[in-house]
Design an enzyme around this catalytic site. Structure first.
Site, PDB file in Angstrom:
ATOM      1  CG  HIS A 163      -1.894  -1.591   1.181  1.00 20.70           C
ATOM      2  ND1 HIS A 163      -3.339  -1.116   1.017  1.00 20.70           N
ATOM      3  CD2 HIS A 163      -2.005  -2.319   0.702  1.00 20.70           C
ATOM      4  CE1 HIS A 163      -3.977  -1.768   0.616  1.00 20.70           C
ATOM      5  NE2 HIS A 163      -3.645  -2.762   1.028  1.00 20.70           N
ATOM      6  CG  ASP A 374       0.088   9.126   0.520  1.00 18.17           C
ATOM      7  OD1 ASP A 374       0.090   8.880   0.437  1.00 18.17           O
ATOM      8  OD2 ASP A 374      -0.982  10.319   0.932  1.00 18.17           O
TER       9      ASP A 374
HETATM   10  P1  ADQ Z   1      -3.128   6.257   4.610  1.00 20.21           P
HETATM   11  O1  ADQ Z   1      -1.210   7.193   4.848  1.00 20.21           O
HETATM   12  O2  ADQ Z   1      -3.524   6.170   5.906  1.00 20.21           O
HETATM   13  O3  ADQ Z   1      -3.452   4.968   3.680  1.00 20.21           O
HETATM   14  P2  ADQ Z   1      -5.349   7.410   2.688  1.00 20.21           P
HETATM   15  O4  ADQ Z   1      -5.287   7.185   1.163  1.00 20.21           O
HETATM   16  O5  ADQ Z   1      -5.187   8.904   2.461  1.00 20.21           O
HETATM   17  O6  ADQ Z   1      -4.179   7.626   3.261  1.00 20.21           O
HETATM   18  O7  ADQ Z   1      -5.780   6.919   3.126  1.00 20.21           O
HETATM   19  C1  ADQ Z   1      -6.990   7.911   4.238  1.00 20.21           C
HETATM   20  C2  ADQ Z   1      -8.048   7.175   4.591  1.00 20.21           C
HETATM   21  O8  ADQ Z   1      -8.412   7.987   6.090  1.00 20.21           O
HETATM   22  C3  ADQ Z   1      -9.206   7.567   3.180  1.00 20.21           C
HETATM   23  O9  ADQ Z   1      -9.842   6.955   3.558  1.00 20.21           O
HETATM   24  C4  ADQ Z   1     -10.102   8.803   4.620  1.00 20.21           C
HETATM   25  O10 ADQ Z   1     -11.039   9.590   4.481  1.00 20.21           O
HETATM   26  C5  ADQ Z   1      -9.586   8.480   5.497  1.00 20.21           C
HETATM   27  N1  ADQ Z   1      -9.578  10.322   6.974  1.00 20.21           N
HETATM   28  C6  ADQ Z   1      -8.106  10.652   6.352  1.00 20.21           C
HETATM   29  N2  ADQ Z   1      -8.380  11.931   7.223  1.00 20.21           N
HETATM   30  C7  ADQ Z   1      -8.855  11.611   8.151  1.00 20.21           C
HETATM   31  C8  ADQ Z   1     -10.189  12.390   9.218  1.00 20.21           C
HETATM   32  N3  ADQ Z   1      -9.556  13.792   9.266  1.00 20.21           N
HETATM   33  N4  ADQ Z   1     -11.264  12.242   9.665  1.00 20.21           N
HETATM   34  C9  ADQ Z   1     -12.113  10.452   8.958  1.00 20.21           C
HETATM   35  N5  ADQ Z   1     -10.924  10.504   7.968  1.00 20.21           N
HETATM   36  C10 ADQ Z   1      -9.883  10.667   7.082  1.00 20.21           C
HETATM   37  C11 ADQ Z   1      -2.492   4.094   2.845  1.00 20.21           C
HETATM   38  C12 ADQ Z   1      -0.771   4.814   2.304  1.00 20.21           C
HETATM   39  C13 ADQ Z   1      -1.748   5.271   0.923  1.00 20.21           C
HETATM   40  C14 ADQ Z   1      -2.792   4.691   0.628  1.00 20.21           C
HETATM   41  C15 ADQ Z   1      -3.771   3.613   1.237  1.00 20.21           C
HETATM   42  C16 ADQ Z   1      -4.797   3.176   0.577  1.00 20.21           C
HETATM   43  O11 ADQ Z   1      -0.123   5.671   2.900  1.00 20.21           O
HETATM   44  O12 ADQ Z   1      -1.061   6.458   0.190  1.00 20.21           O
HETATM   45  O13 ADQ Z   1      -3.716   5.943  -0.772  1.00 20.21           O
HETATM   46  O14 ADQ Z   1      -3.245   3.517   2.210  1.00 20.21           O
HETATM   47  O15 ADQ Z   1      -3.326   1.726   0.159  1.00 20.21           O
END
Ligand code: ADQ
Length: 472
Positions: A163, A374
């Site tokens: 991921h 990311d």
């Molecule tokens: P993350 O680093 O956690 O994931 P991301 O892909 O942006 O990053 O996912 C975050 C999730 O958390 C999103 O679904 C978002 O809605 C939720 N989220 C973020 N802030 C929030 C808040 N304040 N309140 C509620 N929900 C919130 C890791 C990798 C990424 C990759 C994913 C999936 O680092 O690059 O996209 O896995 O593979």
């Protein structure tokens, strides 16, 4: 393909179980991957192996869900070395291009090996109890599991999905246990990444650290023992239809109306992230400060809403980041709050329930996604779908160092390392004419709907099943 006659059973192995303990008992954890996997796993006699997160009494299944659960309990010392140590302070920074310096600690490595062994044993046991299984291993916490399972069940179909990014070979090569980790992954039949860049970095890293042990041909890695490992790029996505219906629901509408009231007359910039040093939150704040410095006319007329979910706050680097972010916000608000007026930075240090989060997505004039690196970034995709579903014309400002930038080409791309340049890109974003903004959103939203998380999942499972299963 769900429920097709040739369907094999799925055993998924991930760091955490897809359930969480709430005041009302154990429930399915929120999140796109879990939601997408649930129907597929239920139709295919699925089993999920994962750490119980230190919560005693994790169940073997949930009444609301026909998926078997295999909780792994870890002693505090193992959590420290495997999770806080090797996973979060060695691998996480290393795989993110070493934007923070990775810590190399032999004791943590020993714990990582032991805990991966525990997961592999549980996976082997789960595999023995289902028909025609495929094993699907998730993420950087469990990179030794494919090889460990292969050693016991040589004929199993095994897939691995990463991921996070895979860095350039020169950065990966710093890891003292670099050969062991790639050998661990090469136990799989298919190793998948979000983007071609990460896939190629992995293939080159294998060549660099294993030498004659592997030969790359096309997307395949040929091993000395005759096995062939496929590598693929498979960008993860979101449940776009579910977000579209949630964001257009009456409760999300009410949320949006309230927010519109609160921010009436002001341009809203939005940031939504886990509070992580890879997400470029400090650079975003500095760029916003630079923008307010040079554009006096924007003061009092533009607001930045930063929503940050607490993350890994038992790790020093994360506590330091939180301090820096809060100090910076204090400085910006101290400098630019008009007498008797509202602050320019609204800071919410918590996770929000989906309907509130979607309200902010629908409200924002621009979403600032500025990671230094990311793997994908799902927030960008969620924003695009939410805006398009509510007829918005918000602009996506997107770091070119995210996996999402390869797909969301109509976004205003930025380099977050260039703080002045970033301020300029935000300015540009705010000047894009409404028809172009709408066109860009529609194009990106269509692409996300076409390739949603269900499509991604189908591709992943078919790739792991491989041609031989398909023919049987
Ligand atoms: P993350 O680093 O956690 O994931 P991301 O892909 O942006 O990053 O996912 C975050 C999730 O958390 C999103 O679904 C978002 O809605 C939720 N989220 C973020 N802030 C929030 C808040 N304040 N309140 C509620 N929900 C919130 C890791 C990798 C990424 C990759 C994913 C999936 O680092 O690059 O996209 O896995 O593979």
């Amino acid at each position: 393909m769900t429920g097709s006659p040739r369907a094999s059973s799925i055993v998924a192995v991930a760091n955490r179980l897809p359930v969480q303990r709430t005041p009302d008992g154990w429930q399915l954890a929120p999140g796109g991957l879990v939601t997408a996997l649930k129907p597929v796993m239920e139709a295919r006699d699925g089993t999920w192996v994962g750490w119980d997160g230190g919560n005693r009494g994790a169940p073997g299944h949930l009444p609301s869900m026909r998926i078997g659960l295999r909780p792994i309990r870890l002693r505090p010392g193992a959590v420290e070395g495997f999770y806080h140590g090797f996973s979060n302070r060695t691998l996480w920074p290393l795989l993110h291009n070493a934007v923070e310096r990775p810590v190399f600690d032999r004791g943590w490595w020993t714990q990582y090996q032991e805990v991966n062994g525990r997961f592999a044993d549980a996976a082997v046991d789960a595999l023995a109890h289902v028909d025609r299984p495929v094993l699907w291993v998730q993420d950087y916490h469990l990179m030794l599991v494919p090889e460990l399972v292969r050693a016991v069940r040589p004929d199993e179909r095994i897939g691995f999905f990463l991921h996070v990014p895979w860095p350039a070979p020169d950065i990966y090569a710093r890891l003292p246990w670099r050969a062991e980790i790639v050998r661990g992954l090469l136990g799989a039949d298919v190793v998948s990444f979000h983007t071609e860049r990460y896939r190629k970095n992995f293939v080159r890293s294998c060549g660099r650290v294993l030498g004659a042990e592997v030969t790359a041909r096309g997307g395949d890695l040929h091993l000395a023992d005759g096995r062939v490992v496929r590598t693929t790029s498979a960008p993860i996505s979101i449940d776009a239809a579910a977000i579209r219906s949630a964001v257009t629901s009456p409760s999300a509408g009410a949320e949006l109306a309230e927010l519109r009231d609160q921010f009436a007359g002001r341009t809203v910039l939005l940031g939504v992230d886990r509070l992580d040093y890879t997400k470029g939150i400090v650079e975003r704040l500095l760029a916003f400060e630079a923008l307010l410095e040079r554009r006096k006319d924007l003061r009092g007329r533009v607001v930045l809403v930063q929503i940050a979910v607490p993350s890994r706050d038992d790790v020093q680097e994360y506590r330091d980041l939180r301090d820096t972010v809060e100090r910076l916000i204090g400085r910006i608000n101290g400098r630019f709050t008009p007498t008797g007026g509202d602050v320019p930075v609204h800071y919410l240090y918590r996770g929000l329930p989906p309907e509130q989060l979607y309200g902010y997505y629908a409200l924002a004039d621009a979403l600032l996604v500025t990671p230094l690196i990311d793997g994908m970034n799902l927030v960008a995709k969620e924003f695009v779908v939410a805006q398009a579903a509510t007829g918005g014309d918000g602009v996506l400002v997107l770091s070119e160092f995210t996996g999402a930038a390869e797909e969301l080409r109509e976004a205003v791309q930025c380099n977050p390392f260039d703080v002045d340049g970033l301020a300029g890109r935000i300015e540009t974003a705010l000047e894009v004419a409404a028809p172009s903004r709408r066109r860009a959103l529609r194009t990106m939203a269509r692409r996300i709907h076409r390739h949603d998380v269900h499509a991604w999942l189908d591709e992943q499972i078919s790739a792991i099943e491989g041609p031989t299963t398909a023919a049987s």
